[in-house]
Write an enzyme that holds these catalytic residues in place. Structure first.
Site, PDB file in Angstrom:
ATOM      1  N   LYS A 297     -71.740 103.911  72.265  1.00 17.76           N
ATOM      2  CA  LYS A 297     -71.127 103.460  73.522  1.00 17.76           C
ATOM      3  C   LYS A 297     -71.053 101.938  73.636  1.00 17.76           C
ATOM      4  CE  LYS A 297     -72.085 107.462  76.474  1.00 17.76           C
ATOM      5  NZ  LYS A 297     -72.621 107.905  77.770  1.00 17.76           N
TER       6      LYS A 297
ATOM      7  N   ASN B 163     -67.436 105.007  77.425  1.00 19.52           N
ATOM      8  CA  ASN B 163     -67.545 106.422  77.025  1.00 19.52           C
ATOM      9  C   ASN B 163     -66.178 107.076  76.873  1.00 19.52           C
ATOM     10  OD1 ASN B 163     -66.789 106.811  79.729  1.00 19.52           O
ATOM     11  ND2 ASN B 163     -67.952 108.704  79.871  1.00 19.52           N
TER      12      ASN B 163
ATOM     13  N   ASP C 100     -68.750 107.467  83.259  1.00 23.05           N
ATOM     14  CA  ASP C 100     -70.056 108.000  83.692  1.00 23.05           C
ATOM     15  C   ASP C 100     -70.341 107.579  85.133  1.00 23.05           C
ATOM     16  OD1 ASP C 100     -70.780 109.354  81.337  1.00 23.05           O
ATOM     17  OD2 ASP C 100     -71.553 107.524  80.425  1.00 23.05           O
TER      18      ASP C 100
ATOM     19  N   ALA D 286     -84.310 103.326  83.453  1.00 20.49           N
ATOM     20  CA  ALA D 286     -83.636 102.061  83.140  1.00 20.49           C
ATOM     21  C   ALA D 286     -82.908 102.178  81.807  1.00 20.49           C
ATOM     22  CB  ALA D 286     -84.650 100.920  83.109  1.00 20.49           C
ATOM     23  N   GLY D 287     -82.523 103.380  81.442  1.00 25.73           N
ATOM     24  CA  GLY D 287     -81.801 103.607  80.187  1.00 25.73           C
ATOM     25  C   GLY D 287     -80.290 103.509  80.399  1.00 25.73           C
TER      26      GLY D 287
ATOM     27  N   PRO E   4     -91.949  98.114  82.134  1.00 23.70           N
ATOM     28  CA  PRO E   4     -91.645  97.003  83.039  1.00 23.70           C
ATOM     29  C   PRO E   4     -90.574  96.032  82.536  1.00 23.70           C
ATOM     30  CG  PRO E   4     -94.017  97.317  82.865  1.00 23.70           C
ATOM     31  CD  PRO E   4     -93.392  98.235  81.874  1.00 23.70           C
TER      32      PRO E   4
ATOM     33  N   GLY F 287     -77.242 118.243  87.487  1.00 20.79           N
ATOM     34  CA  GLY F 287     -76.661 117.399  86.446  1.00 20.79           C
ATOM     35  C   GLY F 287     -75.248 117.790  86.049  1.00 20.79           C
TER      36      GLY F 287
HETATM   37  P1  NAP Z   1     -81.988 106.770  77.670  1.00 24.75           P
HETATM   38  O1  NAP Z   1     -81.033 105.647  77.575  1.00 24.75           O
HETATM   39  O2  NAP Z   1     -82.814 107.130  76.484  1.00 24.75           O
HETATM   40  O3  NAP Z   1     -82.975 106.451  78.907  1.00 24.75           O
HETATM   41  C1  NAP Z   1     -84.020 107.341  79.242  1.00 24.75           C
HETATM   42  C2  NAP Z   1     -84.807 106.796  80.421  1.00 24.75           C
HETATM   43  O4  NAP Z   1     -85.786 107.782  80.726  1.00 24.75           O
HETATM   44  C3  NAP Z   1     -85.547 105.482  80.149  1.00 24.75           C
HETATM   45  O5  NAP Z   1     -85.538 104.687  81.304  1.00 24.75           O
HETATM   46  C4  NAP Z   1     -86.961 105.960  79.842  1.00 24.75           C
HETATM   47  O6  NAP Z   1     -87.977 105.094  80.212  1.00 24.75           O
HETATM   48  C5  NAP Z   1     -87.064 107.146  80.768  1.00 24.75           C
HETATM   49  N1  NAP Z   1     -88.081 108.085  80.309  1.00 24.75           N
HETATM   50  C6  NAP Z   1     -88.064 108.888  79.221  1.00 24.75           C
HETATM   51  N2  NAP Z   1     -89.210 109.595  79.156  1.00 24.75           N
HETATM   52  C7  NAP Z   1     -89.965 109.216  80.218  1.00 24.75           C
HETATM   53  C8  NAP Z   1     -91.244 109.588  80.702  1.00 24.75           C
HETATM   54  N3  NAP Z   1     -91.981 110.511  80.084  1.00 24.75           N
HETATM   55  N4  NAP Z   1     -91.700 109.001  81.830  1.00 24.75           N
HETATM   56  C9  NAP Z   1     -90.952 108.074  82.487  1.00 24.75           C
HETATM   57  N5  NAP Z   1     -89.720 107.671  82.076  1.00 24.75           N
HETATM   58  C10 NAP Z   1     -89.247 108.240  80.955  1.00 24.75           C
HETATM   59  O7  NAP Z   1     -81.263 108.144  78.089  1.00 24.75           O
HETATM   60  P2  NAP Z   1     -79.932 108.337  78.955  1.00 24.75           P
HETATM   61  O8  NAP Z   1     -78.783 108.385  78.030  1.00 24.75           O
HETATM   62  O9  NAP Z   1     -79.928 107.400  80.080  1.00 24.75           O
HETATM   63  O10 NAP Z   1     -80.150 109.853  79.471  1.00 24.75           O
HETATM   64  C11 NAP Z   1     -81.175 110.200  80.402  1.00 24.75           C
HETATM   65  C12 NAP Z   1     -81.027 111.673  80.785  1.00 24.75           C
HETATM   66  O11 NAP Z   1     -79.780 111.881  81.436  1.00 24.75           O
HETATM   67  C13 NAP Z   1     -81.029 112.649  79.605  1.00 24.75           C
HETATM   68  O12 NAP Z   1     -81.730 113.800  79.992  1.00 24.75           O
HETATM   69  C14 NAP Z   1     -79.561 113.006  79.418  1.00 24.75           C
HETATM   70  O13 NAP Z   1     -79.356 114.291  78.881  1.00 24.75           O
HETATM   71  C15 NAP Z   1     -79.075 112.938  80.857  1.00 24.75           C
HETATM   72  N6  NAP Z   1     -77.638 112.607  80.989  1.00 24.75           N
HETATM   73  C16 NAP Z   1     -76.895 113.331  81.869  1.00 24.75           C
HETATM   74  C17 NAP Z   1     -75.576 113.015  82.063  1.00 24.75           C
HETATM   75  C18 NAP Z   1     -74.747 113.809  83.029  1.00 24.75           C
HETATM   76  O14 NAP Z   1     -73.531 113.622  83.068  1.00 24.75           O
HETATM   77  N7  NAP Z   1     -75.329 114.678  83.824  1.00 24.75           N
HETATM   78  C19 NAP Z   1     -75.000 111.942  81.378  1.00 24.75           C
HETATM   79  C20 NAP Z   1     -75.785 111.221  80.487  1.00 24.75           C
HETATM   80  C21 NAP Z   1     -77.113 111.549  80.304  1.00 24.75           C
HETATM   81  P3  NAP Z   1     -88.191 103.589  79.669  1.00 24.75           P
HETATM   82  O15 NAP Z   1     -87.492 102.761  80.686  1.00 24.75           O
HETATM   83  O16 NAP Z   1     -89.643 103.464  79.630  1.00 24.75           O
HETATM   84  O17 NAP Z   1     -87.529 103.553  78.309  1.00 24.75           O
END
Ligand code: NAP
Length: 273
Positions: free
Chosen positions: A70, A91, A106, A130-131, A155, A237
């Protein structure tokens, strides 16, 4: 079955891995429902630059972009929409007059899902995470004029995103003490196979009239079950996933998306996993 011929326009998703993607089922169902001579396939692509060059040279009409490309596709495109540039992630690719344009749907999907439940302008939204998704949702909410509070685990990463969003950051452990019109879980907490965990304690949820979880596997996360029990308006979701896809469909075809057909195809795919 769609009839594929020499005139069929090809769309696809580039990423690695993409074989598990829900997008081919959703978009092919939508193309078929509208009787369009278009097909959508998955392209496992290890390299973003090579994938964009292939889109260009093979004349694909448009594409979705997923992890890990992306960000990396941005310098390969002819134009990038200003919000996608702010987010730093594309995306969706659309071919316009022999140029490839990059867009991010998104945030459009997240805003549409949330705005069915509340007026975003002036509302305070607590985002967990914050991902990549938190980033898109955060910049999208700013576009809509919402106030944001960001809560996350790491943090440095959280503070850096909060600074870009010009919003306060709190550690995830303090999220339960915040007050907001809506709560959005943009972490992967609650995602299968660890589906019995929730990012916030059940007792804290009544403070958030609207709770959206972007995790879609499972659709009924523990967070949403507990939020429903606390009387919150819940958004699963599927809503963001569907509406980001609907925005892609409209960009590619100029037509309104067949939402119900797309929703049913996503549900079928999710049930079969
Ligand atoms: P990402 O970039 O990997 O970010 C994941 C985030 O989750 C980070 O902030 C990470 O924390 C946090 N995290 C992971 N495990 C954790 C834990 N045990 N405790 C606290 N925080 C935790 O992933 P992403 O692409 O943003 O996706 C996140 C979720 O959204 C996934 O489940 C994905 O399937 C879903 N999603 C849904 C859609 C939709 O359209 N519905 C679209 C995209 C993604 P840190 O800040 O510490 O790294």
């Amino acid at each position: 079955m769609m009839k594929i011929s020499g005139t069929t326009e090809v769309y696809g998703i580039i990423g690695q891995p993409v074989r598990h993607s829900l997008s081919p089922a959703m978009h092919n169902a939508a193309f078929a429902a509208r009787g369009l001579d278009k097909v959508y396939v998955a392209f496992p692509a290890p390299d973003a630059a090579g994938a964009v060059a292939a889109i260009r040279s093979l004349g694909l009409a448009g594409a979705s972009v997923t992890i890990p490309h992306k960000q990396a596709v941005i310098p390969e495109l002819d134009r990038v929409d200003p919000v996608a540039a702010q987010i730093g992630a594309v995306n969706t690719i659309i071919r316009r007059d022999h140029e490839l344009h990059g867009i991010n749907t998104d945030w459009l999907g997240a805003n549409r899902a949330l705005s069915e439940a509340l007026e975003l302008k002036g509302a305070t939204v607590l985002i967990l995470g914050a991902g990549g998704s938190a980033r898109a949702i955060g910049f999208g909410l700013r576009q809509a004029g919402a106030e944001i509070i960001l809560a996350s685990r790491t943090p440095e990463k959280g503070r850096a995103l909060a600074q870009q969003l010009a919003c306060p950051w709190v550690p995830l452990a303090q999220a339960a003490e915040q007050r907001a019109a809506a709560l959005v879980n943009a972490t992967s907490v609650g995602m299968s196979p660890e589906s019995e965990v929730s990012p916030l304690p059940a007792a804290a949820l009544a403070a958030f009239p609207v709770v959206m979880d972007i995790v879609y596997a499972p659709l009924q996360t523990r967070l949403l079950r507990e939020a429903a029990a606390a009387g919150c308006h819940c958004i699963d979701g599927l809503a963001m996933l569907l509406y980001q896809g609907a925005a892609q469909f409209t960009l590619w075809t100029g037509q309104e998306a067949p939402l119900e057909i797309m929703r049913q195809s996503l549900l079928r795919e999710l049930q079969n996993r």
